[in-house]
Write a protein that holds these residues in place. Structure first.
Motif, PDB file in Angstrom:
ATOM      1  N   ALA A 101       0.856  -1.191   0.000  1.00  0.00           N
ATOM      2  CA  ALA A 101       0.000   0.000   0.000  1.00  0.00           C
ATOM      3  C   ALA A 101       0.895   1.245   0.000  1.00  0.00           C
ATOM      4  N   PRO A 102       0.479   2.330  -0.669  1.00  0.00           N
ATOM      5  CA  PRO A 102      -0.755   2.477  -1.417  1.00  0.00           C
ATOM      6  C   PRO A 102      -0.676   1.808  -2.795  1.00  0.00           C
ATOM      7  N   TYR A 103      -1.716   1.110  -3.176  1.00  0.00           N
ATOM      8  CA  TYR A 103      -1.791   0.439  -4.466  1.00  0.00           C
ATOM      9  C   TYR A 103      -2.638   1.294  -5.397  1.00  0.00           C
ATOM     10  N   GLU A 108      -2.679   9.369  -7.342  1.00  0.00           N
ATOM     11  CA  GLU A 108      -3.771   9.216  -6.377  1.00  0.00           C
ATOM     12  C   GLU A 108      -3.279   8.691  -5.035  1.00  0.00           C
ATOM     13  N   ALA A 109      -1.963   8.575  -4.869  1.00  0.00           N
ATOM     14  CA  ALA A 109      -1.403   7.973  -3.651  1.00  0.00           C
ATOM     15  C   ALA A 109      -1.650   8.865  -2.438  1.00  0.00           C
ATOM     16  N   ASP A 110      -2.105   8.263  -1.367  1.00  0.00           N
ATOM     17  CA  ASP A 110      -2.285   8.965  -0.110  1.00  0.00           C
ATOM     18  C   ASP A 110      -0.923   9.215   0.539  1.00  0.00           C
ATOM     19  N   GLU A 113      -0.112   6.850   3.499  1.00  0.00           N
ATOM     20  CA  GLU A 113       0.191   5.487   3.094  1.00  0.00           C
ATOM     21  C   GLU A 113       1.553   5.409   2.412  1.00  0.00           C
ATOM     22  N   TRP A 114       1.894   6.449   1.650  1.00  0.00           N
ATOM     23  CA  TRP A 114       3.213   6.505   0.999  1.00  0.00           C
ATOM     24  C   TRP A 114       4.319   6.474   2.048  1.00  0.00           C
ATOM     25  N   ASN A 158       0.169   0.390 -11.119  1.00  0.00           N
ATOM     26  CA  ASN A 158      -0.393   0.420  -9.758  1.00  0.00           C
ATOM     27  C   ASN A 158       0.567   0.041  -8.638  1.00  0.00           C
ATOM     28  N   ASP A 274      -9.526  -4.816  -1.379  1.00  0.00           N
ATOM     29  CA  ASP A 274      -9.183  -4.002  -0.211  1.00  0.00           C
ATOM     30  C   ASP A 274      -8.719  -4.889   0.925  1.00  0.00           C
TER      31      ASP A 274
END
Length: 274
Positions: A101-103, A108-110, A113-114, A158, A274
């Motif tokens: 994650a993030p996938y 769009e990566a948070d 989460e990154w 992704n 998810d």
């Protein structure tokens, strides 16, 4: 499980393996135990890590476990402390725990989460190497293996955050190999697509098509990676450090033709659950 006929080449040594409740980590722990090493394993799943250590002991290995997240610095200290208390040494470190994650597309990566991906996939490996160095390896030597990915040699849909963090881990591997030589060897193993739960969303329903695009005709098994790790931490690889050992069934041979596993996964329109 790899056969106990590994000639006990690690007899008397102690190994710490992260992410070892299942998949590659569990196979690595089994291989090292079969080769005679004392094994300390960790993973987030308390039930899974307890069951895994019971399996190691049943197979004849001396083993201990410590459940928790490698993203927690205090947990990392508990793991190395356990190794020293139980076995009095820490010769081998295998950094296998990871998150993908993030996938999704990087645009769009948070950000949270990154950062978490780098905490788990990169920072934890450095912290554990530091702890192992201070506890044992500085005075006695040792071997470290970081589990990276074939994906660091290219790009895929992704998996940008995962691949970027693993590329950083590969650079960390090479940097530590230079800094800790000659007493500590630091190497990476980079698997291709392996039959694990973490990668199930890629291979499930597409395994035959993916396998047909690989020179060796199948996707990987956890034991394929475990054998590579066992070699890298053994004295058979005594003149190997800073290496990145591809264990990918020939994925890189076919990647240019667009027939690798992530290309097939993308063509089939699979969506990661998810």
């Amino acid at each position: 499980m790899i056969s106990g006929r590994a000639e006990r080449c690690l007899e008397g040594r102690t190994a710490l393996v992260t992410g070892a409740s299942r998949g590659i980590g569990r196979a690595v722990a089994g291989a090292l135990g079969a080769a005679g090493a004392n094994v300390v394993i960790t993973a987030r799943d308390t039930d899974g890590v307890t069951e895994a250590v019971a399996g190691l002991r049943k197979s004849g290995a001396h083993a201990a476990c410590c459940a928790g997240s490698v993203g927690d610095p205090e947990h990392l200290g508990r793991c190395t402390g356990l190794a020293m208390r139980e076995f009095g040494r820490l010769d081998i470190l295998v950094n296998n725990a990871a998150t993908n994650a993030p996938y999704g597309p990087l645009m769009e990566a948070d950000p949270g989460e990154w950062r978490h991906a780098f905490t788990v996939n990169v920072e934890a490996a450095l912290r554990l190497a530091q702890l192992a160095w201070r506890a044992w390896m500085r005075e006695h030597g040792g071997a470290v293996v970081n589990v990276c990915t074939e994906g660091t040699h290219g790009v895929g849909p992704n998996v940008g955050a995962y691949g970027t963090s693993k590329a950083a881990l590969l650079h960390l591997t090479q940097q530590l190999a230079g800094e800790l030589a000659p007493s500590v060897r630091v190497n990476a193993v980079s698997p291709g697509l392996v039959r694990t739960e973490m990668a199930r969303f890629v291979w499930e329903g597409a395994e035959r098509r993916i396998a047909e695009g690989l020179p060796l005709g199948r996707i990987g098994e956890p034991d394929d990676v475990a054998r590579a790790v066992l070699w890298l931490v053994s004295d058979e690889a005594a003149w190997v450090t800073g290496a990145d050992l591809l264990v990918d069934g020939g994925t890189r041979v076919r990647a240019a033709a667009g027939t690798g596993p992530y290309a097939v996964h993308d063509q089939l329109g699979h969506v990661r659950p998810d």
